[in-house]
Scaffold this active site. Structure first.
Site, short mmCIF file in Angstrom:
data_model
loop_
_atom_site.label_atom_id
_atom_site.label_comp_id
_atom_site.label_asym_id
_atom_site.label_seq_id
_atom_site.Cartn_x
_atom_site.Cartn_y
_atom_site.Cartn_z
N LYS A 28 0.78 -1.28 -0.02
CA LYS A 28 -0.07 0.10 -0.10
C LYS A 28 0.83 1.27 0.08
O LYS A 28 0.65 2.27 -0.65
CB LYS A 28 -0.98 0.03 1.21
CG LYS A 28 -1.86 1.19 1.41
CD LYS A 28 -3.24 0.73 1.95
CE LYS A 28 -3.05 0.42 3.58
NZ LYS A 28 -2.76 1.92 4.17
N ASP A 327 1.98 -0.88 12.08
CA ASP A 327 0.90 -1.65 11.43
C ASP A 327 0.47 -2.96 11.89
O ASP A 327 -0.70 -3.32 11.71
CB ASP A 327 0.63 -1.28 10.00
CG ASP A 327 0.43 0.19 9.59
OD1 ASP A 327 0.25 0.82 10.40
OD2 ASP A 327 1.02 0.37 8.32
#
Ligand code: S3P
Length: 450
Positions: A28, A327
């Protein structure tokens, strides 16, 4: 993704082992940057393996709104015909970055030193997140910003007509802040310097160099000092996006906690600024191996193999590793629930300002699943119940946060009773094929509201 329609409840149940090959989507972070730098180059950049998650699609749309030509040629195959540094046109309408903090912050940085005005918004999650961390350093270039109280979206930025270069020490470990300053520095004359105390993901620096910008990184007494020479001509590139280690984390962690599993996750980006989870899992005793290490598109990659690991033990995760796995704490806290003893995750205040307050979201959901979790403002501790020890039998709130939704579904794949999430809709932001990929490995996921 300002709204994604009605909530999609999803339930995961333990069935047989997970086996096979998990081809997770493109990274991403790198996908956003490929589109943005492609838009800043003069000529056509070709991208393959682009993540077609909603976050990245929103960035693609934004680049078109600023005047770049963005074309999808096939699955993951895109081209961007860029307008050059300083070439952004003023968008005709509000830029909606959906759920993506990375998208909005990097794009704000990129437009901040052009003589144009743009207004940004996003979904309820993004509208609750702090933007002052971006607009503070952008003000030093001469950019003006007006938003809602607390520096929240919607927000209008008036780009600096005569930008000056900036020397900025980031007050928090944030690749988004670092990247916004560097991207703004592209259209400022002279040298823009950004210093960070701990190294955060360096995809922006790597890719800027790939496009021909002069970017140096030195270790100084304040930390990592990154210097960009402004107003370069960026040359279009051919970019192959490696697969996302943050997405790989889900099938990898599922394999570690579901009895009998053996999963291969090929071609995963293992940039050291992103790979902290895998080192942590190995220290906990996970059966995780890296096969076929190589380099692709300027990033280290390898094939990851994860096998069921019933004897994992909790550890105190080193705080200096936080940035390289920021994350991954939600899914690590799930694995920690299936390990023996305590896993202490400290120095993670940043988790409170992600797509949701991830410490609170995980603590509340894991407690509902029968796991004891302690928390402070910047840490949380999971008291592991050992292999097979998590009762489950709860519905967790996803809070518009893809990683919270996926973490609880993985939890349900190994818990004694099923685990549901109230809304799996946000998963499309980063991992649109999550459901199909996990089912293909043998997982039970249903939308039966059960
Ligand atoms: C990202 C940086 C990190 C990370 C986010 C992606 C990036 O955010 O959490 O998912 O691509 O630069 P912060 O910069 O807020 O740490």
């Amino acid at each position: 993704m300002s709204s994604h329609g009605p909530a999609q409840k999803m339930t995961a149940r333990a069935i047989g082992p997970l086996k096979g090959v998990a081809e997770v989507p493109g990274d991403k972070s790198i996908s956003h940057r490929a589109l943005i730098l492609g838009a800043m180059a003069v000529g056509e950049t070709r991208i393959s393996g682009l993540l077609e998650g909603q976050d990245v699609l929103d960035t693609a749309k934004a680049m078109a709104a600023f005047g770049a030509e963005v074309i999808q040629h096939g699955p993951g195959e895109w081209s961007v015909h860029g307008v050059g540094v300083g070439g952004f046109a003023e968008p005709e309408d509000v830029i909606d970055c959906g759920n993506s903090g990375t998208g909005v912050r990097l794009i704000m940085g990129t437009m901040a030193t052009s003589n144009i005005t743009a207004t940004f918004t996003g979904d309820a999650s993004l509208r609750s997140r702090p933007m002052g961390r971006i607009t503070d350093p952008l003000a030093l270039f001469g950019t003006q910003a007006v938003g809602r109280a607390g520096g929240r979206l919607p927000m209008t930025l008036v780009g600096a007509a005569d930008p000056v270069p900036v020397d900025y020490l980031t007050p928090m470990a944030s690749a988004q802040v670092k990247s916004a300053v560097l991207l703004a520095g592209l259209n400022a004359p002279g040298q823009t310097v950004v210093t960070e105390r701990v190294a955060t993901r360096d995809h922006t620096e790597r890719m800027l160099r790939g496009f021909g910008a002069e970017v140096t990184t030195e270790v100084s007494e304040d930390g990592y000092r990154i210097t960009l020479t402004g107003q370069p001509e960026l040359s279009p590139q051919t970019i192959t996006v490696p697969r996302d280690p943050s997405s790989a984390a889900f099938p990898v962690c599922a394999a570690l906690i579901v009895p009998g599993s053996d999963v291969l996750v090929p071609n995963i980006g293992l940039n050291p600024t992103r790979a902290g989870l895998f080192a942590t899992l190995q220290e906990m005793g996970a059966d995780l191996t890296f096969e076929n290490p190589r380099e692709a598109g300027g990033e280290p990659v390898a094939d990851l193999r994860a096998r069921y690991s019933p004897d994992m033990t909790g550890i105190a995760v080193p705080t200096d590793r936080a940035a390289s796995m920021i994350d991954e704490y939600p899914i690590l806290s799930v694995v920690a629930s299936f390990a023996k003893g305590q896993t202490v995750m400290a120095g993670v205040h940043e988790l409170r300002v992600k797509e949701s307050d991830r410490i609170d979201a995980m603590a509340v959901g894991l407690r509902a699943c029968g796991v004891t979790v302690d928390e402070t403002e910047d840490s949380f501790t999971v008291h592991g119940l050992g292999a097979g020890g998590v009762p489950g039998g709860a519905t967790a709130e996803a809070r518009l946060d893809h990683r919270i939704a996926m973490s609880f579904l993985i939890c349900g794949m190994a818990s004694q009773r099923p685990v549901s999430v109230d809304d799996a809709g946000p998963i499309v932001t980063s991992f649109p094929i999550f459901e199909a990929l996990m089912k293909n490995l043998g997982a039970s996921l249903s939308r039966d509201n059960g």
